[in-house]
Design a protein around this motif. Structure first.
Motif, PDB file in Angstrom:
ATOM      1  N   LEU A 122       4.423   6.162  -7.695  1.00 22.94           N
ATOM      2  CA  LEU A 122       5.108   6.207  -6.231  1.00 22.94           C
ATOM      3  C   LEU A 122       6.606   6.158  -6.518  1.00 22.94           C
ATOM      4  CD1 LEU A 122       3.127   3.113  -4.797  1.00 22.94           C
ATOM      5  CD2 LEU A 122       2.474   5.617  -4.515  1.00 22.94           C
ATOM      6  N   LYS A 123       6.987   6.226  -7.913  1.00 27.90           N
ATOM      7  CA  LYS A 123       8.426   6.354  -7.990  1.00 27.90           C
ATOM      8  C   LYS A 123       9.062   7.765  -7.998  1.00 27.90           C
ATOM      9  CE  LYS A 123       8.669   2.193 -10.831  1.00 27.90           C
ATOM     10  NZ  LYS A 123       8.957   1.420 -12.424  1.00 27.90           N
TER      11      LYS A 123
ATOM     12  N   HIS B 149       0.709  -1.268   0.009  1.00 27.53           N
ATOM     13  CA  HIS B 149       0.008   0.140   0.110  1.00 27.53           C
ATOM     14  C   HIS B 149       0.990   1.368   0.039  1.00 27.53           C
ATOM     15  CE1 HIS B 149       0.422   1.474   4.400  1.00 27.53           C
ATOM     16  NE2 HIS B 149       0.941   0.204   4.329  1.00 27.53           N
ATOM     17  N   ALA B 150       0.188   2.505  -0.170  1.00 25.66           N
ATOM     18  CA  ALA B 150       1.101   3.722  -0.011  1.00 25.66           C
ATOM     19  C   ALA B 150       0.505   4.879   0.773  1.00 25.66           C
ATOM     20  CB  ALA B 150       1.067   4.273  -1.478  1.00 25.66           C
ATOM     21  N   GLY B 151      -0.424   4.058   1.976  1.00 25.92           N
ATOM     22  CA  GLY B 151      -0.819   5.170   3.082  1.00 25.92           C
ATOM     23  C   GLY B 151      -1.967   5.855   2.488  1.00 25.92           C
ATOM     24  N   CYS B 152      -2.561   5.632   1.217  1.00 28.36           N
ATOM     25  CA  CYS B 152      -3.798   6.258   0.741  1.00 28.36           C
ATOM     26  C   CYS B 152      -4.950   5.809   1.629  1.00 28.36           C
ATOM     27  CB  CYS B 152      -3.783   6.380  -0.407  1.00 28.36           C
ATOM     28  SG  CYS B 152      -3.947   4.677  -1.178  1.00 28.36           S
ATOM     29  N   PRO B 153      -6.072   6.687   1.554  1.00 27.78           N
ATOM     30  CA  PRO B 153      -7.247   6.454   2.182  1.00 27.78           C
ATOM     31  C   PRO B 153      -7.893   5.113   1.747  1.00 27.78           C
ATOM     32  CG  PRO B 153      -7.489   8.689   1.930  1.00 27.78           C
ATOM     33  CD  PRO B 153      -5.993   7.979   0.979  1.00 27.78           C
TER      34      PRO B 153
ATOM     35  N   GLN C  43      -4.778 -16.662   9.796  1.00 25.99           N
ATOM     36  CA  GLN C  43      -3.529 -16.523  10.472  1.00 25.99           C
ATOM     37  C   GLN C  43      -2.844 -17.734  10.520  1.00 25.99           C
ATOM     38  OE1 GLN C  43      -2.208 -13.187  10.787  1.00 25.99           O
ATOM     39  NE2 GLN C  43      -4.081 -12.452   9.963  1.00 25.99           N
ATOM     40  N   GLY C  44      -3.563 -18.742  10.491  1.00 22.25           N
ATOM     41  CA  GLY C  44      -3.069 -20.331  10.556  1.00 22.25           C
ATOM     42  C   GLY C  44      -2.401 -20.753   9.186  1.00 22.25           C
ATOM     43  N   LYS C  45      -3.117 -19.918   8.228  1.00 22.05           N
ATOM     44  CA  LYS C  45      -2.635 -20.438   6.738  1.00 22.05           C
ATOM     45  C   LYS C  45      -1.611 -19.620   6.003  1.00 22.05           C
ATOM     46  CE  LYS C  45      -6.906 -22.780   5.889  1.00 22.05           C
ATOM     47  NZ  LYS C  45      -8.247 -22.656   4.977  1.00 22.05           N
ATOM     48  N   VAL C  46      -1.688 -18.248   6.502  1.00 19.37           N
ATOM     49  CA  VAL C  46      -0.924 -17.116   5.783  1.00 19.37           C
ATOM     50  C   VAL C  46      -0.100 -16.302   6.776  1.00 19.37           C
ATOM     51  CG1 VAL C  46      -1.527 -14.810   4.889  1.00 19.37           C
ATOM     52  CG2 VAL C  46      -2.913 -16.815   4.214  1.00 19.37           C
ATOM     53  N   GLU C  47       1.041 -16.092   6.246  1.00 15.65           N
ATOM     54  CA  GLU C  47       2.098 -15.217   6.729  1.00 15.65           C
ATOM     55  C   GLU C  47       2.027 -14.073   6.146  1.00 15.65           C
ATOM     56  OE1 GLU C  47       4.438 -16.589   9.072  1.00 15.65           O
ATOM     57  OE2 GLU C  47       4.721 -14.645   9.579  1.00 15.65           O
ATOM     58  N   LEU C  48       1.386 -13.217   6.939  1.00 15.39           N
ATOM     59  CA  LEU C  48       1.390 -11.703   6.252  1.00 15.39           C
ATOM     60  C   LEU C  48       2.287 -10.651   6.695  1.00 15.39           C
ATOM     61  CD1 LEU C  48      -0.836  -9.836   4.704  1.00 15.39           C
ATOM     62  CD2 LEU C  48      -1.684  -9.236   7.242  1.00 15.39           C
ATOM     63  N   GLU C  49       2.633 -10.018   5.507  1.00 13.20           N
ATOM     64  CA  GLU C  49       3.577  -8.944   5.332  1.00 13.20           C
ATOM     65  C   GLU C  49       2.815  -7.623   4.816  1.00 13.20           C
ATOM     66  OE1 GLU C  49       8.291  -7.915   4.312  1.00 13.20           O
ATOM     67  OE2 GLU C  49       7.280  -9.445   3.172  1.00 13.20           O
ATOM     68  N   ILE C  50       2.933  -6.770   5.740  1.00 16.72           N
ATOM     69  CA  ILE C  50       2.523  -5.114   5.243  1.00 16.72           C
ATOM     70  C   ILE C  50       3.377  -4.357   4.809  1.00 16.72           C
ATOM     71  CG2 ILE C  50       0.873  -3.359   5.697  1.00 16.72           C
ATOM     72  CD1 ILE C  50      -0.672  -5.311   7.361  1.00 16.72           C
ATOM     73  N   ILE C  51       3.448  -3.959   3.570  1.00 18.43           N
ATOM     74  CA  ILE C  51       4.585  -3.065   3.023  1.00 18.43           C
ATOM     75  C   ILE C  51       3.952  -1.798   2.609  1.00 18.43           C
ATOM     76  CG2 ILE C  51       6.571  -2.632   1.210  1.00 18.43           C
ATOM     77  CD1 ILE C  51       7.050  -5.031   2.984  1.00 18.43           C
ATOM     78  N   HIS C  52       4.777  -0.682   3.109  1.00 20.00           N
ATOM     79  CA  HIS C  52       4.313   0.830   2.646  1.00 20.00           C
ATOM     80  C   HIS C  52       5.160   1.131   1.695  1.00 20.00           C
ATOM     81  CE1 HIS C  52       3.356   4.912   2.700  1.00 20.00           C
ATOM     82  NE2 HIS C  52       2.688   5.058   3.987  1.00 20.00           N
ATOM     83  N   LEU C  53       4.937   1.208   0.502  1.00 22.50           N
ATOM     84  CA  LEU C  53       5.917   1.564  -0.597  1.00 22.50           C
ATOM     85  C   LEU C  53       6.250   3.017  -0.528  1.00 22.50           C
ATOM     86  CD1 LEU C  53       4.426  -0.594  -3.570  1.00 22.50           C
ATOM     87  CD2 LEU C  53       6.299  -1.067  -2.030  1.00 22.50           C
ATOM     88  N   GLY C  54       5.740   3.893  -0.080  1.00 20.64           N
ATOM     89  CA  GLY C  54       6.057   5.306   0.285  1.00 20.64           C
ATOM     90  C   GLY C  54       7.201   5.368   1.144  1.00 20.64           C
TER      91      GLY C  54
END
Lengths: 78, 78
Positions: free
Chosen positions: A77-78, A9-13, A28-39
Protein backbone atom coordinates in the motif's frame (compact mmCIF):
# COMPACT_ATOMS: atom_id res chain seq x y z
CA UNK A 1 -15.28 3.30 28.70
CA UNK A 2 -15.62 1.69 25.30
CA UNK A 3 -12.94 -0.45 23.70
CA UNK A 4 -11.31 0.98 20.61
CA UNK A 5 -11.73 -1.03 17.41
CA UNK A 6 -10.06 0.15 14.23
CA UNK A 7 -10.88 -1.61 11.00
CA UNK A 8 -8.13 -1.04 8.44
CA UNK A 9 -8.84 -1.77 4.81
CA UNK A 10 -7.83 -0.74 1.31
CA UNK A 11 -11.09 -0.88 -0.59
CA UNK A 12 -10.38 -4.31 -2.01
CA UNK A 13 -13.22 -6.82 -2.51
CA UNK A 14 -11.96 -9.01 0.34
CA UNK A 15 -11.79 -5.92 2.54
CA UNK A 16 -15.32 -4.87 1.75
CA UNK A 17 -16.72 -8.34 2.32
CA UNK A 18 -14.98 -8.57 5.69
CA UNK A 19 -16.13 -5.12 6.71
CA UNK A 20 -19.75 -5.68 5.74
CA UNK A 21 -19.77 -9.13 7.35
CA UNK A 22 -18.15 -8.33 10.64
CA UNK A 23 -18.53 -4.74 11.73
CA UNK A 24 -22.32 -4.78 11.89
CA UNK A 25 -22.15 -7.51 14.52
CA UNK A 26 -19.76 -5.74 16.87
CA UNK A 27 -21.47 -4.58 20.03
CA UNK A 28 -21.81 -0.84 19.62
CA UNK A 29 -22.36 -0.59 23.36
CA UNK A 30 -18.89 -1.95 24.04
CA UNK A 31 -16.89 -0.90 21.00
CA UNK A 32 -16.00 2.46 19.53
CA UNK A 33 -15.46 1.58 15.87
CA UNK A 34 -13.32 3.55 13.46
CA UNK A 35 -12.94 2.49 9.83
CA UNK A 36 -9.78 3.57 8.03
CA UNK A 37 -9.23 3.26 4.27
CA UNK A 38 -5.45 3.18 4.02
CA UNK A 39 -5.50 3.87 0.30
CA UNK A 40 -7.25 7.18 0.94
CA UNK A 41 -5.46 8.05 4.17
CA UNK A 42 -1.94 6.64 3.78
CA UNK A 43 -0.77 8.77 6.69
CA UNK A 44 -2.42 6.17 8.94
CA UNK A 45 -0.34 3.28 7.57
CA UNK A 46 2.27 3.87 10.26
CA UNK A 47 -0.42 3.56 12.96
CA UNK A 48 -1.53 0.25 11.49
CA UNK A 49 2.04 -1.02 11.35
CA UNK A 50 2.71 0.07 14.92
CA UNK A 51 -0.35 -1.92 15.99
CA UNK A 52 1.14 -5.02 14.33
CA UNK A 53 -0.97 -5.02 11.19
CA UNK A 54 0.76 -6.87 8.34
CA UNK A 55 -2.09 -7.07 5.87
CA UNK A 56 -5.58 -5.78 5.24
CA UNK A 57 -8.35 -6.19 6.06
CA UNK A 58 -7.50 -6.14 9.74
CA UNK A 59 -9.30 -5.22 12.91
CA UNK A 60 -7.24 -3.84 15.76
CA UNK A 61 -9.38 -4.60 18.77
CA UNK A 62 -8.25 -3.27 22.12
CA UNK A 63 -4.72 -3.19 20.67
CA UNK A 64 -4.74 -6.76 19.35
CA UNK A 65 -4.31 -7.05 15.57
CA UNK A 66 -6.73 -9.51 14.00
CA UNK A 67 -5.99 -10.12 10.33
CA UNK A 68 -9.21 -11.15 8.63
CA UNK A 69 -8.82 -13.14 5.46
CA UNK A 70 -6.26 -11.60 3.08
CA UNK A 71 -6.63 -8.69 0.71
CA UNK A 72 -3.24 -7.01 0.44
CA UNK A 73 0.00 -6.65 2.34
CA UNK A 74 0.55 -3.36 4.13
CA UNK A 75 3.86 -3.09 2.27
CA UNK A 76 1.98 -3.08 -1.04
CA UNK A 77 0.00 0.00 0.00
CA UNK A 78 3.02 2.26 0.25
CA UNK B 1 -33.90 -14.04 14.39
CA UNK B 2 -30.25 -14.03 15.39
CA UNK B 3 -27.40 -14.53 12.98
CA UNK B 4 -25.39 -17.69 13.44
CA UNK B 5 -21.73 -17.24 14.27
CA UNK B 6 -19.50 -20.27 14.63
CA UNK B 7 -15.98 -19.78 15.91
CA UNK B 8 -13.78 -22.72 14.91
CA UNK B 9 -10.49 -23.23 16.66
CA UNK B 10 -8.03 -25.92 17.64
CA UNK B 11 -6.85 -24.79 21.04
CA UNK B 12 -3.67 -23.19 19.68
CA UNK B 13 -2.31 -19.98 21.24
CA UNK B 14 -3.29 -17.93 18.18
CA UNK B 15 -6.78 -19.45 18.39
CA UNK B 16 -7.20 -18.60 22.05
CA UNK B 17 -5.98 -15.05 21.59
CA UNK B 18 -8.38 -14.49 18.70
CA UNK B 19 -11.28 -16.01 20.61
CA UNK B 20 -10.70 -14.01 23.77
CA UNK B 21 -10.15 -10.81 21.78
CA UNK B 22 -13.07 -11.00 19.44
CA UNK B 23 -15.98 -13.03 20.73
CA UNK B 24 -16.62 -10.84 23.79
CA UNK B 25 -17.28 -7.89 21.48
CA UNK B 26 -19.84 -9.59 19.29
CA UNK B 27 -23.32 -8.26 19.88
CA UNK B 28 -25.09 -11.02 21.81
CA UNK B 29 -28.37 -9.43 20.84
CA UNK B 30 -27.71 -10.04 17.16
CA UNK B 31 -25.50 -13.10 17.14
CA UNK B 32 -25.97 -16.66 18.34
CA UNK B 33 -22.39 -17.73 19.00
CA UNK B 34 -21.17 -21.31 18.99
CA UNK B 35 -17.54 -22.17 19.70
CA UNK B 36 -16.18 -25.40 18.25
CA UNK B 37 -12.84 -26.96 19.18
CA UNK B 38 -12.05 -29.05 16.12
CA UNK B 39 -9.34 -30.98 17.95
CA UNK B 40 -11.92 -32.24 20.44
CA UNK B 41 -14.81 -32.59 17.98
CA UNK B 42 -13.21 -33.63 14.69
CA UNK B 43 -16.62 -34.69 13.39
CA UNK B 44 -17.28 -30.98 12.84
CA UNK B 45 -14.29 -30.51 10.51
CA UNK B 46 -16.47 -31.29 7.52
CA UNK B 47 -18.91 -28.55 8.53
CA UNK B 48 -16.05 -26.06 8.72
CA UNK B 49 -14.75 -27.14 5.33
CA UNK B 50 -18.18 -26.91 3.78
CA UNK B 51 -18.43 -23.34 5.08
CA UNK B 52 -15.16 -22.50 3.31
CA UNK B 53 -12.87 -22.59 6.31
CA UNK B 54 -9.25 -23.27 5.30
CA UNK B 55 -7.50 -22.56 8.58
CA UNK B 56 -8.20 -21.85 12.23
CA UNK B 57 -9.04 -19.71 14.02
CA UNK B 58 -11.98 -18.76 11.85
CA UNK B 59 -15.36 -17.22 12.42
CA UNK B 60 -18.18 -18.25 10.11
CA UNK B 61 -20.55 -15.33 10.38
CA UNK B 62 -23.88 -15.62 8.62
CA UNK B 63 -22.23 -18.16 6.31
CA UNK B 64 -19.18 -16.04 5.45
CA UNK B 65 -15.86 -17.55 6.51
CA UNK B 66 -13.56 -15.03 8.17
CA UNK B 67 -10.09 -16.42 8.81
CA UNK B 68 -8.59 -14.56 11.75
CA UNK B 69 -4.81 -14.56 11.91
CA UNK B 70 -3.33 -18.01 11.36
CA UNK B 71 -3.01 -20.90 13.77
CA UNK B 72 -3.22 -24.10 11.73
CA UNK B 73 -4.52 -25.39 8.43
CA UNK B 74 -7.70 -27.43 8.55
CA UNK B 75 -5.86 -30.16 6.68
CA UNK B 76 -3.38 -30.43 9.55
CA UNK B 77 -6.19 -31.25 11.99
CA UNK B 78 -7.20 -34.45 10.29
Amino acid sequence: MKTTAIFYHAGCPVCIEAESSLTQYLDQGKVELEIIHLGETPARIVDAENAGVKSVPALVLNGTPLHINFGANISDLK
